[in-house]
Design an enzyme around this catalytic site. Structure first.
Site, PDB file in Angstrom:
ATOM      1  CD  GLU A   1     -22.881   9.176   3.305  1.00  0.00           C
ATOM      2  OE1 GLU A   1     -23.209   8.773   4.555  1.00  0.00           O
ATOM      3  OE2 GLU A   1     -21.580   8.731   3.217  1.00  0.00           O
TER       4      GLU A   1
ATOM      5  CD  GLU B   1     -25.747   5.580   4.457  1.00  0.00           C
ATOM      6  OE1 GLU B   1     -25.196   5.674   5.335  1.00  0.00           O
ATOM      7  OE2 GLU B   1     -25.337   5.700   3.096  1.00  0.00           O
TER       8      GLU B   1
END
Length: 370
Positions: free
Chosen positions: A167, A269
């Site tokens: 991320e 995710e």
């Protein structure tokens, strides 16, 4: 040997999300995807602390096998450099890689390049690298990446894919690798890619952002990466519907990214609650009706419908470029000692209501979403 069911779903599709709560679970009906993944990073510690996993009929079993029998064909494992609790390192990764391979699954390694959680709000250097800058920091990234992936290759459990960072919307290894200084960030990303290619040439490389519904942010980030020659094979995005926009925005972003950059795309995710109300004394991240995605109740049916619908979005990417989805931490159940804070053994778990095992440790129907 008797094959135990994980409450396999039927073939009829669920009705619209608005009426899910009134309907029995029927079929997940997710379109076929190459990757039906599960992030199992917390599993070794959970098992060490006493976590138990059961099939839907209550029979106790191995979590990896239960998930595999439900359709999971990839596993994702994060790697920290030197964790305070001794988990999420090379030792656990190598052991998990053997278990994953034994179940006929493929492995995605998620490099955090930190001693703790790395995400858009925090990208802390590992303590051992605190004094490193410039080429010395790049060398550390290259060597660490090569060591992890090379160790997997040497034990004949190579990673099929690896994320160079987790991320990393705002960059990684702050302050050096902030995305406000793209030349330095590109140097670190290139170093990770070089380490991966040298140690495990067959491993596909992914670059992973959060905010999967933000097309402008995705374009800005990958335009900068590609203009500096950062190598990658896959665009990986996190997408949680209660944070990252609508499924329509995810669809727009996935279609655009695949077309604009000529790369495969992946939801690295996602997750959804099957209930509200914490099992331990730690408030869950999603804890109230106001946090839910409209039309998707916090029920087993709502959780199943979320996975069905996001699967259809990914499968809609033209040219088969929508690779698939990873469900984040389906086996992170609430057991003492396996909480959020690796420095505090008494910390609780804010995730157990989004696992794919219920509060009686039984497999939930959303497990069979694919």
């Amino acid at each position: 040997m008797r094959r135990r069911s994980v409450l396999r779903l039927g073939t009829a599709a669920l009705a619209t999300p608005a009426v899910l709560a009134a309907l029995p679970v029927s079929g997940a009906q997710a379109a076929a995807l190459n990757i039906r993944g599960v992030d199992l990073s917390s599993l070794p510690k959970g098992e060490d602390k006493g976590a138990v996993f059961r099939y839907a009929d209550g029979t106790r079993g191995d979590a990896v096998r239960i998930l595999r029998e439900a359709g999971a064909n990839w596993a994702r494992i994060k790697v920290w450099v030197n964790s305070a609790d001794g988990y999420h390192g090379k030792r656990q990764l190598l052991a998990m890689a053997r278990r994953i391979q034994a179940q006929g699954m493929r492995l995605l390694v998620d490099f955090h390049y930190s001693d703790t959680w790395a995400d858009p709000g925090k990208q802390f250097k590992p303590a051992a690298w605190n004094s490193l800058t410039g080429t010395a920091l790049e060398t550390a990234v290259r060597d660490h990446t090569a060591d992890i992936l090379g160790s997997l290759a040497r034990q004949s459990t190579p990673a099929a894919m690896a994320q160079i960072g987790n991320e990393i919307n705002g960059g990684m290894l702050w302050p050096d690798g902030r995305s406000t200084d793209w030349d330095k960030l590109a140097g670190l990303l290139n170093a990770g890619a070089q380490g991966a290619r040298s140690a495990s040439p067959g491993t596909r490389l992914a670059l992973h952002l959060a905010e999967g519904g933000d097309n402008g942010g995705t374009r800005w980030w990958f335009d900068n990466a590609t203009s500096r020659g950062v190598p990658f094979d896959v665009i990986a995005l996190s997408f949680y519907g209660y944070w990252h926009g609508t499924l329509a925005q995810l669809r727009t972003n996935l279609h655009d990214a695949a077309s604009r950059y000529g790369k495969d795309v992946l939801v690295a995710e996602t997750a959804y609650p099957f209930r509200l109300g914490s099992k331990d004394n730690h408030e869950d991240i999603i804890a109230s009706p106001s946090q839910l995605v409209p039309g998707y109740p916090a029920t087993p049916q709502g959780q199943t419908a979320w996975m069905r619908d996001i699967g259809q979005v990914v499968a809609s990417v033209p040219g088969g470029r929508g690779l698939g989805i990873f469900y984040w931490e389906p086996a992170w159940t609430a057991v003492p000692g396996n909480g959020w804070d690796e420095t505090d053994p008494s910390s609780g778990n804010g995730w157990e209501n989004q696992a794919l095992f219920d509060y009686n440790d039984r497999a939930l129907p959303a497990m069979w979403w694919a």
